[in-house]
Design an enzyme around this catalytic site. Structure first.
Site, PDB file in Angstrom:
ATOM      1  N   GLU A   5     -30.238 -25.242  43.083  1.00  0.00           N
ATOM      2  CA  GLU A   5     -29.971 -25.134  41.636  1.00  0.00           C
ATOM      3  C   GLU A   5     -29.763 -23.653  41.311  1.00  0.00           C
ATOM      4  O   GLU A   5     -30.716 -22.883  41.254  1.00  0.00           O
ATOM      5  CB  GLU A   5     -31.122 -25.703  40.805  1.00  0.00           C
ATOM      6  CG  GLU A   5     -30.755 -25.772  39.329  1.00  0.00           C
ATOM      7  CD  GLU A   5     -31.896 -26.177  38.419  1.00  0.00           C
ATOM      8  OE1 GLU A   5     -31.622 -26.632  37.310  1.00  0.00           O
ATOM      9  OE2 GLU A   5     -33.069 -26.011  38.818  1.00  0.00           O
ATOM     10  N   ASN A  56     -29.878 -31.423  29.020  1.00  0.00           N
ATOM     11  CA  ASN A  56     -30.463 -30.078  29.083  1.00  0.00           C
ATOM     12  C   ASN A  56     -29.503 -29.115  29.760  1.00  0.00           C
ATOM     13  O   ASN A  56     -28.917 -29.418  30.798  1.00  0.00           O
ATOM     14  CB  ASN A  56     -31.792 -30.109  29.827  1.00  0.00           C
ATOM     15  CG  ASN A  56     -32.838 -30.950  29.112  1.00  0.00           C
ATOM     16  OD1 ASN A  56     -33.325 -31.942  29.640  1.00  0.00           O
ATOM     17  ND2 ASN A  56     -33.171 -30.581  27.895  1.00  0.00           N
ATOM     18  N   ASP A  71     -38.175 -32.189  37.572  1.00  0.00           N
ATOM     19  CA  ASP A  71     -37.944 -30.750  37.364  1.00  0.00           C
ATOM     20  C   ASP A  71     -39.284 -30.023  37.292  1.00  0.00           C
ATOM     21  O   ASP A  71     -39.447 -29.031  36.588  1.00  0.00           O
ATOM     22  CB  ASP A  71     -37.128 -30.508  36.092  1.00  0.00           C
ATOM     23  CG  ASP A  71     -36.456 -29.140  36.058  1.00  0.00           C
ATOM     24  OD1 ASP A  71     -36.540 -28.395  37.059  1.00  0.00           O
ATOM     25  OD2 ASP A  71     -35.855 -28.795  35.029  1.00  0.00           O
ATOM     26  N   HIS A  79     -26.047 -27.133  34.105  1.00  0.00           N
ATOM     27  CA  HIS A  79     -26.113 -25.765  33.596  1.00  0.00           C
ATOM     28  C   HIS A  79     -24.687 -25.309  33.281  1.00  0.00           C
ATOM     29  O   HIS A  79     -24.212 -24.284  33.771  1.00  0.00           O
ATOM     30  CB  HIS A  79     -26.775 -24.839  34.616  1.00  0.00           C
ATOM     31  CG  HIS A  79     -28.264 -24.944  34.612  1.00  0.00           C
ATOM     32  ND1 HIS A  79     -29.038 -24.317  33.668  1.00  0.00           N
ATOM     33  CD2 HIS A  79     -29.109 -25.621  35.421  1.00  0.00           C
ATOM     34  CE1 HIS A  79     -30.318 -24.590  33.906  1.00  0.00           C
ATOM     35  NE2 HIS A  79     -30.378 -25.392  34.959  1.00  0.00           N
ATOM     36  N   ARG A 108     -15.207 -34.507  18.551  1.00  0.00           N
ATOM     37  CA  ARG A 108     -13.835 -34.042  18.801  1.00  0.00           C
ATOM     38  C   ARG A 108     -13.691 -33.346  20.153  1.00  0.00           C
ATOM     39  O   ARG A 108     -12.598 -33.300  20.697  1.00  0.00           O
ATOM     40  CB  ARG A 108     -13.379 -33.097  17.669  1.00  0.00           C
ATOM     41  CG  ARG A 108     -13.181 -33.813  16.338  1.00  0.00           C
ATOM     42  CD  ARG A 108     -12.414 -32.935  15.344  1.00  0.00           C
ATOM     43  NE  ARG A 108     -12.191 -33.655  14.100  1.00  0.00           N
ATOM     44  CZ  ARG A 108     -13.010 -33.619  13.049  1.00  0.00           C
ATOM     45  NH1 ARG A 108     -14.111 -32.868  13.107  1.00  0.00           N
ATOM     46  NH2 ARG A 108     -12.747 -34.303  11.959  1.00  0.00           N
ATOM     47  N   HIS A 120     -32.702 -19.272  34.142  1.00  0.00           N
ATOM     48  CA  HIS A 120     -32.249 -18.664  35.399  1.00  0.00           C
ATOM     49  C   HIS A 120     -31.857 -17.207  35.145  1.00  0.00           C
ATOM     50  O   HIS A 120     -31.109 -16.919  34.191  1.00  0.00           O
ATOM     51  CB  HIS A 120     -31.056 -19.432  35.968  1.00  0.00           C
ATOM     52  CG  HIS A 120     -31.421 -20.778  36.524  1.00  0.00           C
ATOM     53  ND1 HIS A 120     -31.373 -21.070  37.869  1.00  0.00           N
ATOM     54  CD2 HIS A 120     -31.862 -21.910  35.909  1.00  0.00           C
ATOM     55  CE1 HIS A 120     -31.747 -22.324  38.059  1.00  0.00           C
ATOM     56  NE2 HIS A 120     -32.050 -22.860  36.878  1.00  0.00           N
TER      57      HIS A 120
END
Length: 391
Positions: free
Chosen positions: A135, A225, A280, A201, A233, A147
Site C-alpha cells: 500500500e 476511504n 486495515d 488512495h 455528474r 501516507h
C-alpha cells in the site's frame, strides 16, 4: 492419528450443513460429511466436539498493518509471531501483511523480511502470511491520507520490479491510483507478475478509473476511504468500482471509517460475491488507548479511533467484529457475512484450492462461532487454540 471435528452446524460457506463431521489428516481436510446422512467414522481418532456451535472456514485479511503492539514493517520474527497469534484468536488464519509508504530503503528492508515470512509457508497455531500487500508509494497526493507525502513516488514497472525482487516474488497485491502518470503501464506489468492491482488512495475521475480497470485492475482498496467522493455528474472512481461486477472491493466496516448506511449501500452494490471485509488494523489492535507506530510515524488511539495529525490512520478493528457489524448494520445472516471474510478473499487471491472453504484437500483452518458470530475457538491445520477473550 486422525482428528474428527463435529459441531451443531457448518458454513462451508457455499452451503449450510447440519451436524457436520470433518475428518482431518496431517493438517488437511480429508472428508466432510453430515451425521444426518452418514455415520461417525470408525477407527482411532481424536475428537474435537463443539455441540450447538457453528464451524466456518478460517478468515483471510488482505489488508492489515499490525496488531498486538507490533507493526509489519518491523524487522524481527517475534513481532510478526505476536501479531499472528492475535489474528488467530480472532478467527484469522491467513493474511496479507500490508506495508505503508516509507523511504524506499525502509520499504525494501520490510519487503525482504516479509518475503521470508511468506516463504516459511506454515505457522503453528497462528495465522500465516500468504503474500504481501504493497500500500503505497503509488498513490495520489490528493488522497494520500496519512501516507508521508515526501515518500510518494510515481508508479513505474522499474520501481515495482525493485520491490518484487526485494520480496523475492512475495508481493500479491498493490494499491495504486490509476490517474497517476505511469500507472496504467505499472498495472499492466503487475498483471504479468501475478500481482493484483487494487484501485485506491485515488482522486481518479470515472474515465481514469475505467482506464485502470481496462489495464488490468480487478479490486478496490478500502472503498470510500481516500477516494474522490461520488458525484452524480462525475461518478469518479467510486462510480466505476461500485458498478463493475468484474471488480471486487473491500471495506472497513467499523462504523468509524464508513457510516453503517454506506456499508449497506456498498453491500447492495457489490453483493455476496464482490464484497470483502478488511480491518486495515494497526499495531494498537488489542492494546489500550495510547500512542502507537504505523510505519514511520506515530498514531494516537482513543475510543476506537486511530488518528495522525487529525486524519484517520488505520483501525483497531478485528475481522470477527467486522462480520458482526455487517450482521448488525445490514441485517445479513451469519452465512452471508462469513463469506466476505473467507471465500471472497480466497477467490481474490486465487487460493480457493487451499483456503477459504471447508472441503476435502483444503487446509483444516476453521473458526468455531456462536450464532451471533462470536469466536469461541480457532483451529489451525487441525490444531485447536483458544478464543479472543483478553486479547
Amino acid at each position: 492419528m486422525r482428528t474428527i471435528i463435529t459441531a451443531g452446524r457448518l458454513i462451508t460457506p457455499a452451503e449450510w450443513m447440519e451436524a457436520p463431521v470433518i475428518t482431518v489428516e496431517s493438517g488437511m481436510i480429508a472428508g466432510v460429511e453430515s451425521l444426518t446422512t452418514s455415520e461417525m467414522p470408525s477407527g482411532p481418532h481424536r475428537l474435537l466436539d463443539f455441540p450447538g456451535l457453528i464451524l466456518a472456514p478460517g478468515w483471510i485479511d488482505v489488508h492489515i498493518h499490525g496488531g498486538a503492539g507490533h507493526d509489519v514493517m518491523e524487522a524481527g520474527d517475534a513481532a510478526l509471531a505476536r501479531m499472528e497469534e492475535q489474528l488467530a484468536r480472532h478467527g484469522v488464519t491467513a493474511y496479507l501483511p500490508t506495508t505503508v509508504t516509507a523511504p524506499e530503503g525502509r520499504t525494501l528492508r520490510a519487503l525482504e523480511h516479509l518475503g521470508k515470512a511468506v516463504r516459511r509457508k506454515e505457522n503453528p497455531l497462528r495465522a500465516s502470511p500468504v503474500g504481501i500487500h504493497l500500500e503505497g508509494p503509488f498513490i495520489s497526493h490528493a488522497r494520500r491520507g496519512v501516507h508521508p507525502p515526501a515518500n510518494l513516488v510515481p508508479p513505474s514497472p522499474g520501481v515495482l520490479e525493485r520491490f518484487w525482487q526485494a520480496s523475492e516474488g512475495a508481493i500479491r497485491m498493490m494499491t495504486i491510483a490509476p490517474e497517476l502518470p505511469g500507472a496504467l503501464e505499472t498495472i499492466q506489468y503487475a498483471r504479468t507478475m501475478g500481482i493484483i492491482a487494487s484501485l485506491g488512495h485515488s482522486n481518479a475521475t470515472y474515465r481514469e478509473a475505467r482506464a485502470g480497470i481496462a489495464a488490468g485492475a480487478t479490486h478496490a482498496t478500502h472503498t470510500f476511504n481516500a477516494m474522490r467522493p461520488l458525484d452524480h455528474r462525475e461518478p469518479g472512481i467510486l462510480g466505476a468500482v461500485l458498478e463493475d461486477e468484474g471488480v471486487s472491493a473491500d471495506i472497513i466496516a467499523d462504523g468509524i471509517h464508513v457510516d453503517p448506511s454506506m456499508v449497506r449501500l456498498f453491500l447492495r452494490a457489490k453483493g455476496d460475491d464482490g464484497a470483502i471485509l478488511i480491518t486495515d488494523a494497526i499495531s494498537a489492535t488489542g492494546k489500550p488507548d495510547g500512542v502507537y507506530r504505523l510505519g514511520e510515524f506515530e498514531v494516537q488511539v482513543r475510543d476506537g479511533r486511530c488518528e495522525h495529525e487529525g486524519k484517520l490512520a488505520g483501525s483497531v478493528l478485528t475481522l470477527d467484529r467486522a462480520i458482526g457489524n455487517v450482521m448488525s448494520f445490514a441485517g445479513w445472516p451469519i452465512e452471508r457475512a462469513v463469506k466476505l471474510a473467507s471465500l471472497n478473499p480466497a477467490r481474490l487471491l486465487d487460493i480457493t484450492g487451499q483456503r477459504g472453504m471447508v472441503a476435502p484437500n483444503r487446509r483444516a483452518d476453521l473458526v468455531v462461532l456462536t450464532a451471533q458470530g462470536k469466536v469461541v475457538s480457532t483451529i489451525v491445520a487441525g490444531e485447536l487454540l483458544g478464543g479472543p477473550s483478553g486479547s
